[in-house]
Write an enzyme that holds these catalytic residues in place. Structure first.
Site, PDB file in Angstrom:
ATOM      1  N   ARG A 170      17.895 -62.755  61.392  1.00  7.78           N
ATOM      2  CA  ARG A 170      16.968 -61.857  62.077  1.00  7.78           C
ATOM      3  C   ARG A 170      17.520 -61.607  63.475  1.00  7.78           C
ATOM      4  O   ARG A 170      18.236 -62.452  64.027  1.00  7.78           O
ATOM      5  CB  ARG A 170      15.577 -62.482  62.168  1.00  7.78           C
ATOM      6  CG  ARG A 170      14.945 -62.792  60.817  1.00  7.78           C
ATOM      7  CD  ARG A 170      13.600 -63.494  60.994  1.00  7.78           C
ATOM      8  NE  ARG A 170      12.945 -63.761  59.712  1.00  7.78           N
ATOM      9  CZ  ARG A 170      13.109 -64.859  58.991  1.00  7.78           C
ATOM     10  NH1 ARG A 170      13.920 -65.824  59.438  1.00  7.78           N
ATOM     11  NH2 ARG A 170      12.483 -65.028  57.845  1.00  7.78           N
ATOM     12  N   LYS A 199      11.443 -67.926  61.961  1.00  8.25           N
ATOM     13  CA  LYS A 199      10.105 -67.503  61.551  1.00  8.25           C
ATOM     14  C   LYS A 199       9.390 -68.646  60.849  1.00  8.25           C
ATOM     15  O   LYS A 199       9.942 -69.286  59.961  1.00  8.25           O
ATOM     16  CB  LYS A 199      10.212 -66.298  60.618  1.00  8.25           C
ATOM     17  CG  LYS A 199       8.877 -65.644  60.301  1.00  8.25           C
ATOM     18  CD  LYS A 199       9.078 -64.384  59.494  1.00  8.25           C
ATOM     19  CE  LYS A 199       7.754 -63.692  59.218  1.00  8.25           C
ATOM     20  NZ  LYS A 199       7.942 -62.451  58.426  1.00  8.25           N
ATOM     21  N   HIS A 263      17.437 -55.058  60.960  1.00  7.95           N
ATOM     22  CA  HIS A 263      16.757 -55.519  59.748  1.00  7.95           C
ATOM     23  C   HIS A 263      17.347 -54.861  58.505  1.00  7.95           C
ATOM     24  O   HIS A 263      17.345 -55.458  57.415  1.00  7.95           O
ATOM     25  CB  HIS A 263      15.254 -55.246  59.838  1.00  7.95           C
ATOM     26  CG  HIS A 263      14.441 -56.226  59.045  1.00  7.95           C
ATOM     27  ND1 HIS A 263      14.332 -57.552  59.388  1.00  7.95           N
ATOM     28  CD2 HIS A 263      13.727 -56.077  57.904  1.00  7.95           C
ATOM     29  CE1 HIS A 263      13.571 -58.191  58.509  1.00  7.95           C
ATOM     30  NE2 HIS A 263      13.202 -57.308  57.588  1.00  7.95           N
ATOM     31  N   ARG A 266      20.090 -56.989  57.465  1.00  5.40           N
ATOM     32  CA  ARG A 266      19.577 -58.183  56.771  1.00  5.40           C
ATOM     33  C   ARG A 266      19.319 -57.849  55.295  1.00  5.40           C
ATOM     34  O   ARG A 266      19.671 -58.624  54.403  1.00  5.40           O
ATOM     35  CB  ARG A 266      18.297 -58.659  57.468  1.00  5.40           C
ATOM     36  CG  ARG A 266      17.662 -59.917  56.877  1.00  5.40           C
ATOM     37  CD  ARG A 266      16.560 -60.376  57.832  1.00  5.40           C
ATOM     38  NE  ARG A 266      15.605 -61.254  57.189  1.00  5.40           N
ATOM     39  CZ  ARG A 266      15.770 -62.570  57.050  1.00  5.40           C
ATOM     40  NH1 ARG A 266      16.870 -63.146  57.480  1.00  5.40           N
ATOM     41  NH2 ARG A 266      14.829 -63.301  56.479  1.00  5.40           N
ATOM     42  N   HIS A 289      13.657 -67.435  53.569  1.00  2.37           N
ATOM     43  CA  HIS A 289      12.371 -67.068  52.981  1.00  2.37           C
ATOM     44  C   HIS A 289      11.624 -68.327  52.547  1.00  2.37           C
ATOM     45  O   HIS A 289      12.200 -69.216  51.910  1.00  2.37           O
ATOM     46  CB  HIS A 289      12.577 -66.176  51.752  1.00  2.37           C
ATOM     47  CG  HIS A 289      13.077 -64.810  52.084  1.00  2.37           C
ATOM     48  ND1 HIS A 289      13.771 -64.016  51.189  1.00  2.37           N
ATOM     49  CD2 HIS A 289      12.974 -64.074  53.215  1.00  2.37           C
ATOM     50  CE1 HIS A 289      14.079 -62.869  51.751  1.00  2.37           C
ATOM     51  NE2 HIS A 289      13.603 -62.889  52.983  1.00  2.37           N
TER      52      HIS A 289
END
Length: 323
Positions: A170, A199, A263, A266, A289
């Site tokens: 990110r 995140k 992004h 990504r 994730h």
């Protein structure tokens, strides 16, 4: 005449009580955020969402809020509330405001915490967010054009583009990388990058491809020497907005019809990795994730790219296609 001081005194008492409730809610919010172990960016987004909701309900105590206020706030957002353009907010933007409230009340109404008598968000549904990653990727040739343009601008911009597309970081993670975040594996076969407080407040490790590491080594050597910096200095001391601008401008200069962003790179990382044999688990670990379902979305794109239904029909009718 005697009632005037009485009214003033009552008003003063009411003012103090209201201030006490505000302060108490502020303390609760601080406790909630500290217990979540969130990244700096996520904390900032959560605070913004919660503060705007508190202003929306005129700073009614959080413990007194019902599902009606939550739904009214959601309806306001859908209608364009808190939108600079005054246009209706996208489902993802609405969800970004409501999700922190759901997390706050779920945490505070837990029986072991019991700061709220109930959870008013249990019946509040987040708007369905469409999958936007299906076509938000660059092709192999488009990546080449973008990187060539970035290379002409200098090693820093080139390395920024390469890192985004090869490591799948990110943009907030990219600008936080320091020289101390790289380390060799136990057998000195490769180099890994430690991504801290990403995140969700999680840490993860990303393997750095050998050719990329050679560029990093060269850049780190010249950067540290010229800056006279310590070994823990940020490699790219830029804001996320500056990096976004670098990628966007390079996309325009390279004549790519798409409008790439960090992004997008990504998404490109995940798509190219799966197309070339990486497993879902490998991509999940690289991208960080929390759930495999998030990574699974990229498989729809990959399956369409590899072979779609018309390709099978063409194979069947190949002998009847004359050129």
């Amino acid at each position: 005449m005697s009632t005037v001081p009485y009214l003033k005194e009552n008003s003063l008492v009411y003012h103090h009580e209201a201030q006490d409730m505000k302060d108490n809610d502020s303390r609760i919010i601080r406790m909630f955020l500290s217990s979540c172990n969130l990244s700096t960016n996520t904390v900032r987004n959560y605070l913004r969402a919660i503060d705007r909701f508190r202003a929306f309900v005129a700073y009614k105590p959080l413990s007194k809020v019902s599902w009606r206020e939550i739904e009214a706030f959601k309806a306001c957002l859908i209608a364009g509330g808190y939108s600079y353009s005054e246009l209706p907010l996208a489902p993802a933007s609405v969800a970004a405001y409501i999700a922190p409230l759901k997390s706050l009340y779920k945490w505070g109404s837990d029986a072991n915490i019991a700061l709220f008598p109930h959870n008013p968000t249990t019946s509040v549904r987040l708007p369905a967010v469409p999958v936007t990653s299906k076509r938000r990727y660059l092709t192999k040739s488009e990546v080449g054009k973008l990187l060539l343009c970035l290379k002409k601008q200098g090693i820093r911009n080139y390395l920024i583009g390469l890192s985004l597309v090869m490591l799948g970081t990110r943009v907030s993670e990219l600008v936080s990388i320091t020289t101390a975040d790289f380390y060799p594996d136990p057998e000195d076969r490769g180099i890994w990058l430690s991504v801290k407080h990403s995140k969700g407040g999680k840490d993860r490790e990303i393997k750095v491809p050998s050719e990329l590491w050679e560029l990093f080594k060269s850049y780190i050597g010249s950067y540290v020497q010229s800056a006279g910096a310590s070994q823990e200095r940020r490699l790219f001391p830029l804001s996320t907005r500056q990096v976004e601008r670098i990628i966007s401008d390079a996309g325009k200069r390279s004549a790519i019809r798409k409008r790439p962003s960090p992004h997008w790179l990504r998404h490109t990382n995940a798509t190219l990795a799966l197309l070339n044999g990486a497993s879902l688990q490998q991509v999940q670990e690289t991208l960080g994730h929390s759930h495999i379902n998030t990574t699974q979305r990229y498989m729809h794109t990959v399956e369409q790219i590899k072979k779609a239904a018309p390709d099978f029909v063409q194979d069947c009718l190949h002998e009847y296609i004359w050129k």
